[in-house]
Design a protein around this motif. Structure first.
Motif, PDB file in Angstrom:
ATOM      1  N   GLY A  49       0.769  -1.246   0.000  1.00  0.00           N
ATOM      2  CA  GLY A  49       0.000   0.000   0.000  1.00  0.00           C
ATOM      3  C   GLY A  49       0.794   1.286   0.000  1.00  0.00           C
ATOM      4  N   GLU A 123      -6.998   5.197   1.797  1.00  0.00           N
ATOM      5  CA  GLU A 123      -7.297   3.846   2.265  1.00  0.00           C
ATOM      6  C   GLU A 123      -8.340   3.908   3.369  1.00  0.00           C
ATOM      7  N   GLN A 243      -4.326  -7.674  14.005  1.00  0.00           N
ATOM      8  CA  GLN A 243      -5.109  -7.224  12.867  1.00  0.00           C
ATOM      9  C   GLN A 243      -5.142  -8.273  11.758  1.00  0.00           C
ATOM     10  N   HIS A 245      -5.917  -8.696   7.950  1.00  0.00           N
ATOM     11  CA  HIS A 245      -6.152  -7.939   6.722  1.00  0.00           C
ATOM     12  C   HIS A 245      -7.365  -8.547   6.028  1.00  0.00           C
ATOM     13  N   THR A 260      -3.702  -5.304  -1.802  1.00  0.00           N
ATOM     14  CA  THR A 260      -3.574  -4.023  -1.115  1.00  0.00           C
ATOM     15  C   THR A 260      -4.904  -3.304  -0.909  1.00  0.00           C
ATOM     16  N   GLU A 261      -5.002  -2.661   0.237  1.00  0.00           N
ATOM     17  CA  GLU A 261      -6.198  -1.891   0.572  1.00  0.00           C
ATOM     18  C   GLU A 261      -6.408  -0.716  -0.375  1.00  0.00           C
ATOM     19  N   ARG A 291     -10.141  -1.709   9.041  1.00  0.00           N
ATOM     20  CA  ARG A 291      -9.898  -3.111   8.709  1.00  0.00           C
ATOM     21  C   ARG A 291     -10.627  -4.088   9.624  1.00  0.00           C
ATOM     22  N   ALA A 389      -4.781   2.015   8.478  1.00  0.00           N
ATOM     23  CA  ALA A 389      -4.011   1.586   7.308  1.00  0.00           C
ATOM     24  C   ALA A 389      -2.830   2.505   7.022  1.00  0.00           C
ATOM     25  N   SER A 390      -1.675   1.898   6.748  1.00  0.00           N
ATOM     26  CA  SER A 390      -0.443   2.569   6.317  1.00  0.00           C
ATOM     27  C   SER A 390       0.213   3.440   7.393  1.00  0.00           C
TER      28      SER A 390
END
Length: 539
Positions: A49, A123, A243, A245, A260-261, A291, A389-390
Motif C-alpha cells: 500500500g 485507504e 489485525q 487484513h 492491497t487496501e 480493517r 491503514a499505512s
C-alpha cells in the motif's frame, strides 16, 4: 568456530525500522544489522500500500490524528499519535532524499493541485488522500533503496542467516544491574552460536502474525523480539489486538499474497458470489471502513453462507488505470488465471499485523537499559485497538529516527561491555526427533486460528490456554536437551508470544477494535491498555 563480536549498535532485524536506524546513525559507529534469513525476507519488502503522512496542503495533522484515534477504538495514546503524525512529513522527506521512487502525481485522480509532487491515494479509515506509494510495491521500493544506501556505508555490516536466540543482560549473567549487553546469535552458515556484545541493542524483528494458520506475513514473523524482550524483563502491551487484513488472495497456489487496501481506496467493491455488495449493511463507510470492521464483515458472510471466500471487484475502473496503479496485483493475479480488469478477485481475511508489543517510549526505550524496540515489535500506543491503514511503515521511520537521535545523545556515557561468556552447549546433543518441532508448530498455528481468531469466546480462549501451556512444556524440554536450530528458536518464541496473546485476550472483558468476543460484546466505559509484567521485571 564460535565468534565474539563487538559493535556500537546491534540491530536485530533488517526491515524498514532496522535499516532506517542504521542509516540515521553517524558513519563513525560500528553497526551490525542481522537478518535471520535473506535480507529481503521480512514484511517490509512485501508491503504494497504505502505510507500515511500529512503531505497534501488540504490535509492537516489534526485530521490524521483524529482518523488514527477513531480507528484505534479509543485506546490510542494521544501523545504517541501526535508525535508520530507531527514527524510524518520529515520522515517522508528523508525517504525521498534517500532516493525512494515514489509514484509521481499524474493528475489522474482528485489529487491534482495538492501542493505535493507525488500521487497520494486513500485507504480505509482515512478522511483524506494521504498515502504516498510506489505503485503497489511500496515496500519493495523502500527496502531496495535503503538496502542500497546501507551497502554504501562501510560501517554497516549486513549479516544474513543470523538468528538471535536471546538477549544478554547483566541480570542474566548474575551481575548487579539490568543493562542489555548484546545477544547470542545462531550463525546458520557455521552452525555455531556467536556472542555479540554491543553498547546498544535494538529489536526490529517485526510482528508475530505467523502464530496464525493463515497470514499475509513472511515465514519469519514469529514474534522473536517480543519473546526475547519478555525473557529479558520487558513489559508487553495489548497483544490481544491482532489485525486481520480483510483481503488476501484466495487461491490454492497463492501463498501469503495480500491484495492491497489501495484497491478499495480507488473504488474496488466487496461482493458475494452472486455479485451483491454487503459492506453497506455493516458500516456507512462501506469498503472504506477500518480493517477490523471489514474483516469481521467478511468473516460473518463467509460463515453465514458457508462460502470459502468473497470477491473484490475493481473491473469497473479503466483497464489502463488498473494496470498503471496496481501492476503487482494485476500481474500476480494473472499468474493464477485471474484478470482483475475483467473479473473480481477471490479474497479472504488473514492475520496481518501485531498491534501490541514491547512497551517503549517516544525514543524506543524498553524497560531494560540500552535495549530499544522499534517497528512492529514495539508497543508505542500509536495503533490502539486497531491500526489505521499505512500507519505502520510511518511508525517504523519516525521511531527509528527518534531512537537514533537518542542513541547518539547517550553514546559517550555507554562503553562496550567487557568480555561476555560464550554460549554454553555442553549439555545438549543433536536432535533425532525434529518431527516434534514440525508437529508442534502446526498444532500451535491451527488452534490459534480456531480459538484466538477474528471472533472469540471465553471457552475458546481457555482451550487455547490449555493447549499452549502443554506445548510450552514440551518445547522447553526439547530446548533444554537439543542443539538450537532456526525452527526450534522460532517455535519457542512463537509459543511464548501465543501464550501472552491468549493471556491478554482473557484479561479484556469487552469487545474493542480487533478484540471481538461473543461473551463480552459491548465496550467498557473506560478504555485501558492490557499490560503484562514478566517475573524478571524491575522498576
Amino acid at each position: 568456530m564460535r565468534q565474539h563480536l563487538q559493535h556500537d549498535v546491534l540491530i536485530i532485524g533488517s526491515g524498514a525500522a532496522g535499516l532506517t536506524l542504521a542509516l540515521t546513525l553517524p558513519a563513525h559507529l560500528r553497526i551490525a544489522v542481522l537478518s535471520k534469513g535473506e535480507l529481503a525476507n521480512g514484511s517490509t519488502f512485501h508491503a504494497q500500500g504505502g505510507v500515511a503522512a500529512v503531505l497534501d496542503d488540504r490535509d492537516t495533522v489534526e485530521s490524521h490524528v483524529e482518523d488514527t484515534l477513531i480507528a484505534g477504538g479509543g485506546l490510542c495514546r494521544q501523545d504517541a499519535v501526535r508525535f508520530t503524525v507531527q514527524h510524518s512529513r520529515e520522515a517522508i522527506q528523508w525517504l525521498i532524499d534517500q532516493g525512494v521512487p515514489f509514484t509521481p502525481d499524474d493528475g489522474s485522480t482528485d489529487s491534482e493541485d495538492n501542493g505535493f509532487a507525488f500521487h497520494l491515494t486513500r485507504e480505509g479509515g482515512h478522511s483524506h488522500r494521504r498515502i504516498i506509494h510506489a505503485a503497489d510495491a511500496t515496500g519493495a521500493a523502500i527496502f531496495t533503496t535503503l538496502l542500497h544506501q546501507a551497502r554504501q556505508r562501510s560501517n554497516i555490516e549486513l549479516l544474513e542467516q543470523r538468528v538471535a536466540i536471546d538477549l544478554i543482560t547483566e541480570h542474566k549473567l548474575g551481575l548487579s544491574g539490568q543493562r542489555c549487553l548484546g545477544a547470542y546469535v545462531l550463525n546458520r552458515e557455521s552452525g555455531e552460536v556467536d556472542t555479540y556484545g554491543a553498547r546498544f541493542t535494538v529489536l526490529a524483528t517485526g510482528g508475530a502474525a505467523k502464530v496464525y494458520l493463515y497470514t499475509s506475513n513472511s515465514d519469519g514473523a514469529c514474534g522473536d523480539g517480543i519473546a526475547m524482550a519478555w525473557r529479558a524483563g520487558c513489559r508487553v502491551g495489548n497483544l490481544e489486538f491482532n489485525q486481520f487484513h480483510p483481503t488476501c488472495l484466495y487461491h490454492p497456489r497463492a501463498k501469503n499474497f495480500l491484495i492491497t487496501e489501495a484497491l478499495r481506496g480507488e473504488g474496488a467493491l466487496l461482493k458475494l458470489p452472486n455479485g451483491e455488495r454487503f459492506m453497506p449493511r455493516f458500516d456507512s463507510r462501506a469498503e472504506l471502513a477500518p480493517r477490523d470492521i471489514v474483516a469481521r464483515a467478511i468473516d460473518h458472510e463467509m460463515k453465514r453462507l458457508g462460502i470459502d471466500c468473497v470477491y473484490l471487484d475493481i473491473s469497473h475502473r479503466p483497464t489502463d488505470f488498473i494496470k498503471n496503479h496496481f501492476p503487482t496485483v494485476y500481474e500476480r493475479c494473472l499468474e493464477f488465471g485471474i484478470d482483475i480488469t475483467r473479473e473480481p478477485i477471490p479474497v479472504v481475511p488473514a492475520a496481518h499485523y501485531t498491534c501490541g508489543g514491547v512497551l517503549v517510549d517516544s525514543c524506543g526505550h524498553t524497560d531494560v537499559p540500552n535495549l530499544y524496540a522499534i517497528g512492529e515489535t514495539s508497543f508505542t500506543g500509536l495503533h490502539g485497538a486497531n491500526r489505521l491503514a499505512s500507519n505502520s511503515l510511518l511508525e517504523c521511520f519516525v521511531y527509528a529516527r527518534s531512537a537514533a537521535a537518542d542513541i547518539l545523545e547517550k553514546l559517550e556515557q555507554i562503553r562496550l561491555p567487557t568480555t561476555l561468556p560464550s554460549w554454553d552447549a555442553s549439555q545438549v546433543t543433536d536432535s533425532d526427533e525434529d518431527v516434534i518441532i514440525a508437529h508442534n508448530w502446526d498444532e500451535l498455528r491451527r488452534f490459534m486460528w480456531d480459538y484466538v481468531g477474528i471472533v472469540r469466546t471465553t471457552k475458546r480462549l481457555l482451550r487455547a490456554q490449555h493447549r499452549v501451556n502443554l506445548l510450552l512444556d514440551e518445547i522447553d524440554e526439547f530446548y533444554s536437551n537439543y542443539k538450537v536450530s532456526r525452527d526450534l528458536i522460532e517455535l519457542r518464541n512463537l509459543a511464548l508470544v501465543a501464550e501472552l496473546m491468549i493471556r491478554s485476550a482473557m484479561e479484556r472483558k469487552e469487545s474493542r477494535g480487533l478484540h471481538y468476543t461473543l461473551d463480552y460484546p459491548h465496550l467498557l466505559p473506560e478504555a485501558r491498555d492490557t499490560i503484562l509484567v514478566p517475573p524478571t521485571y524491575v522498576e
